[in-house]
Design an enzyme around this catalytic site. Structure first.
Site, mmCIF file in Angstrom:
data_model
loop_
_atom_site.group_PDB
_atom_site.id
_atom_site.type_symbol
_atom_site.label_atom_id
_atom_site.label_comp_id
_atom_site.label_asym_id
_atom_site.label_seq_id
_atom_site.Cartn_x
_atom_site.Cartn_y
_atom_site.Cartn_z
ATOM 1 N N CYS A 1 -4.319 -3.883 2.881
ATOM 2 C CA CYS A 1 -5.250 -2.943 2.724
ATOM 3 C C CYS A 1 -5.133 -3.279 4.833
ATOM 4 O O CYS A 1 -5.574 -4.272 5.147
ATOM 5 C CB CYS A 1 -6.857 -3.094 2.477
ATOM 6 S SG CYS A 1 -7.997 -2.034 3.475
ATOM 7 N N GLY A 2 -4.228 -2.270 5.664
ATOM 8 C CA GLY A 2 -4.209 -2.905 6.673
ATOM 9 C C GLY A 2 -5.438 -2.803 7.321
ATOM 10 O O GLY A 2 -5.532 -4.068 8.249
ATOM 11 N N THR A 3 -6.664 -2.372 7.568
ATOM 12 C CA THR A 3 -7.598 -2.128 7.738
ATOM 13 C C THR A 3 -8.809 -2.652 7.796
ATOM 14 O O THR A 3 -9.368 -4.164 8.312
ATOM 15 C CB THR A 3 -8.636 -1.133 8.168
ATOM 16 O OG1 THR A 3 -8.713 -0.891 6.427
ATOM 17 C CG2 THR A 3 -8.050 0.164 8.563
ATOM 18 N N ASN B 1 -7.731 9.498 0.088
ATOM 19 C CA ASN B 1 -7.602 8.647 -0.805
ATOM 20 C C ASN B 1 -7.316 9.040 -2.160
ATOM 21 O O ASN B 1 -7.152 10.582 -2.977
ATOM 22 C CB ASN B 1 -9.152 7.530 -0.959
ATOM 23 C CG ASN B 1 -9.134 7.148 0.359
ATOM 24 O OD1 ASN B 1 -8.746 6.105 0.397
ATOM 25 N ND2 ASN B 1 -10.575 6.869 0.547
ATOM 26 N N ARG C 1 -12.468 1.143 -1.433
ATOM 27 C CA ARG C 1 -13.344 1.917 -1.807
ATOM 28 C C ARG C 1 -12.754 3.406 -1.627
ATOM 29 O O ARG C 1 -11.610 3.746 -0.838
ATOM 30 C CB ARG C 1 -13.496 2.643 -0.363
ATOM 31 C CG ARG C 1 -15.373 4.114 -0.693
ATOM 32 C CD ARG C 1 -16.127 3.272 1.011
ATOM 33 N NE ARG C 1 -15.390 3.816 1.628
ATOM 34 C CZ ARG C 1 -15.701 4.687 3.690
ATOM 35 N NH1 ARG C 1 -16.994 4.662 3.410
ATOM 36 N NH2 ARG C 1 -14.291 5.268 3.966
ATOM 37 N N ASN D 1 0.764 -0.872 0.023
ATOM 38 C CA ASN D 1 0.080 0.008 0.310
ATOM 39 C C ASN D 1 0.512 1.187 0.033
ATOM 40 O O ASN D 1 1.487 0.933 0.620
ATOM 41 C CB ASN D 1 -0.702 -0.010 1.173
ATOM 42 C CG ASN D 1 -2.379 0.329 1.365
ATOM 43 O OD1 ASN D 1 -3.021 -0.230 1.861
ATOM 44 N ND2 ASN D 1 -2.720 0.377 -0.081
ATOM 45 N N CYS E 1 -6.969 4.733 7.882
ATOM 46 C CA CYS E 1 -5.888 3.333 7.200
ATOM 47 C C CYS E 1 -4.886 2.872 7.938
ATOM 48 O O CYS E 1 -4.395 3.350 8.076
ATOM 49 C CB CYS E 1 -5.116 4.077 5.737
ATOM 50 S SG CYS E 1 -5.159 3.626 4.294
ATOM 51 N N GLY E 2 -4.768 1.591 7.950
ATOM 52 C CA GLY E 2 -3.680 0.761 8.802
ATOM 53 C C GLY E 2 -2.399 0.506 8.396
ATOM 54 O O GLY E 2 -1.502 1.304 8.962
#
EC number: 5.1.1.7
Length: 278
Positions: free
Chosen positions: A208-210, A67, A199, A14, A76-77
């Site tokens: 994607c961390g979360t 974003n 998204r 990411n 955002c993790g």
């Protein structure tokens, strides 16, 4: 903004543009357009998101996170881990720090080239329920791990059409009006593999961390996987989700993984011309 210094950083694939805006040089109204321009791949720096570090009255700093499409996100993790290392290297914070986000105050610790960041406890949790998607019933889990996520279990991580099905679920009426991120998850021995339609990026990202947290908690609910849960991202890198059982569910969530500096630079005038057109 001419001459603005930035770091290009990657957390398990990411990638983000991160800059120090404590002097307020970039106005809030200009941030969405700047994010769209700078995050555009091939014609600019290119990234999944833009992070701007600002002053805080209660924490080491606060962030503004956008974003790549210019939309502002609560959390955002992977960006939280990258901005923590950025703040430490630029003497904005120590190895242990707190910073403000729209999702709440985040605690983070820099451990060399890796970072362990606390996420907000999950909310709106619903495990394993039926969701009709264009006449097909999908068994999904949904929760908010700072931002909304849906988890869809698959037998083979290579088979789903992440772009097509991910987009349908992302815009599903059940998650309107904000929409949701969508994670395709394969349970494996000792780990799980995840692919995510994000998204705001409006496509598949390499991590994607979360989303990793949502996938990990779905795994915990299914077979009581022990902390930390090992998550294989699309980039080939691993994230580790730490959790504790708390009354009513799971909490004390920490996301651990790499936070790599790809390069540093200075935003040029032509990039700013693009920003003015966005």
């Amino acid at each position: 903004m001419t001459g603005l210094q930035f770091y290009k950083m990657s957390g398990s694939g990411n990638d983000f543009i991160i800059a120090d805006n404590r002097d307020g040089k970039i106005a809030k109204d200009d941030m969405p357009g700047l994010a769209k321009a700078l995050c555009a791949r091939k014609i600019s720096i290119g990234a999944d998101g833009l992070v701007l570090v600002e002053n805080s009255d209660q924490c080491d700093f606060k962030w503004q996170f956008y974003n790549s499409d210019g939309s502002e996100a609560e959390m955002c993790g992977n960006a939280s881990r990258c901005v923590a290392r950025f703040a430490y290297l630029n003497k904005i914070a120590g190895e242990k720090m707190t910073f403000e986000t729209l999702a709440g105050v985040i605690h983070a610790e820099v451990l060399g080239e890796t970072v362990k960041a606390g996420l907000t406890d999950p909310t709106d949790v619903k495990y394993f329920y039926a969701l009709d998607v264009d006449g097909t019933t999908c068994n999904v889990t949904s929760m908010n791990t700072g931002v909304p996520h849906v988890v869809l279990l698959v037998g083979n991580i290579e088979k789903p059409d992440v772009e097509e099905l991910g987009r349908k679920i992302r815009y599903h009426e059940a998650f309107a009006p904000a929409g949701t991120n969508v994670n395709f998850v394969e349970f494996r021995r000792g780990e799980l593999a995840v692919r995510t339609y994000e998204r705001g990026v409006e496509g598949e990202t390499l991590a994607c961390g979360t989303g990793a947290v949502a996938a990990a908690l779905a795994r915990v609910a299914a077979d009581a996987a022990l902390s930390p849960v090992k998550v294989l991202t699309r980039s080939g890198g691993y994230l580790y989700v730490h959790y504790k059982r708390v009354p009513g569910g799971y909490g004390n969530i920490f996301l651990e993984g790499d936070a790599n500096i790809i390069y540093t630079g200075e935003i040029g005038p032509d990039a700013l011309k693009l920003a003015q057109k966005k």
